[in-house]
Design a protein around this motif. Structure first.
Motif, PDB file in Angstrom:
ATOM      1  N   GLN A  94      45.539  41.877  29.523  1.00 49.14           N
ATOM      2  CA  GLN A  94      44.785  42.611  30.536  1.00 49.14           C
ATOM      3  C   GLN A  94      44.937  41.883  31.862  1.00 49.14           C
ATOM      4  O   GLN A  94      44.260  40.884  32.136  1.00 49.14           O
ATOM      5  N   MET A  95      45.868  42.325  32.661  1.00 50.30           N
ATOM      6  CA  MET A  95      46.177  41.657  33.933  1.00 50.30           C
ATOM      7  C   MET A  95      46.956  42.627  34.815  1.00 50.30           C
ATOM      8  O   MET A  95      47.326  43.724  34.381  1.00 50.30           O
ATOM      9  N   SER A  96      47.241  42.196  36.050  1.00 51.25           N
ATOM     10  CA  SER A  96      48.030  43.041  36.946  1.00 51.25           C
ATOM     11  C   SER A  96      49.518  42.851  36.685  1.00 51.25           C
ATOM     12  O   SER A  96      49.993  41.721  36.497  1.00 51.25           O
ATOM     13  N   ALA A  97      50.250  43.942  36.757  1.00 47.17           N
ATOM     14  CA  ALA A  97      51.706  43.889  36.599  1.00 47.17           C
ATOM     15  C   ALA A  97      52.356  43.030  37.683  1.00 47.17           C
ATOM     16  O   ALA A  97      53.472  42.557  37.509  1.00 47.17           O
ATOM     17  N   GLY A  98      51.645  42.812  38.787  1.00 44.03           N
ATOM     18  CA  GLY A  98      52.185  41.968  39.847  1.00 44.03           C
ATOM     19  C   GLY A  98      52.413  40.537  39.399  1.00 44.03           C
ATOM     20  O   GLY A  98      53.168  39.795  40.025  1.00 44.03           O
ATOM     21  N   ASP A  99      51.775  40.150  38.282  1.00 49.77           N
ATOM     22  CA  ASP A  99      51.938  38.783  37.767  1.00 49.77           C
ATOM     23  C   ASP A  99      52.919  38.720  36.598  1.00 49.77           C
ATOM     24  O   ASP A  99      52.917  37.752  35.832  1.00 49.77           O
TER      25      ASP A  99
END
Ligand code: SAM
Length: 188
Positions: A94-99
């Motif tokens: 669960q995180m941003s695809a930017g990372d």
């Protein structure tokens, strides 16, 4: 979950978070199969972005890649919970695809994206593409569908990274019809 059983969940999240979901319906079976069609069952792990209710996840598994070798990023906690329940063994983040560049994955063969990339700002797109090719290198691919007539990656990013690409036929059996782009970065 059946291919229709996730529509209520998807539409509920679309109403709550329209700027994140940005699609009328989950990807169809035909589009999901096209997204997975060039993955190598004997190749490295696969990273998935914006997994949603898991239509493309299922197609990657159907292509012969075990859930344990798939790393799915999804920012919506409700979708993450459903992915964990429906796909035992799947690595869900669960995180941003930017990372994506920070993900602890070795030798990924491809990043498969169900993200609404076209509607994303420059800096986020740039982080996604830069992080992707940090993961997959020059032999890997970034796979992205789009509903529009143009490549879904901004022209400045394509030029700066020296991206090349191929496109699939139009998948009419999707709402709305879509095309799959496969990007490579020969200079990565
Ligand atoms: C168009 S839906 C696609 C869902 C699914 N892959 C499919 O094809 O049916 C886009 C998904 O990307 C997720 N998403 C949007 N922005 C994101 C971001 N920055 N990082 C991670 N996931 C994101 C949304 O929560 C949503 O699940």
């Amino acid at each position: 979950m059946s291919s229709t059983g996730d529509i209520g969940l998807f539409l509920g999240q679309l109403l709550k978070k329209p700027h994140q979901v940005v699609a009328l319906a989950p990807s169809s079976r035909a589009l999901s199969a096209e997204m997975a069609a060039t993955l190598d069952p004997e190749g490295g792990p696969v990273i998935e972005l914006g997994a949603g209710t898991g239509r493309i996840t299922q197609a990657i598994i159907d292509r012969g890649i075990a859930a344990e070798r798939i790393h799915s990023i999804e920012m919506n906690p409700v979708f993450c919970e459903r992915l964990r329940a429906d796909f035992p063994g799947l690595n869900v983040y669960q995180m941003s695809a930017g990372d994506v560049g920070e993900l602890p994955v070795d030798g990924a063969q491809a990043v498969v994206s169900g993200l609404p990339l076209l509607s994303m700002p420059f800096d986020l797109q740039n982080a996604i593409l830069t992080g992707t090719f940090r993961q997959v290198g020059r032999s890997g691919t970034y796979i992205q569908f789009t509903y529009g007539p143009k490549p879904p990656v901004k022209a400045e990013i394509r030029a700066a990274m020296g991206l090349t690409w191929t496109t699939s036929r139009k998948i009419w059996g999707n709402l709305p019809p879509a095309r799959v782009y496969r990007f490579a970065c020969p200079g990565a």
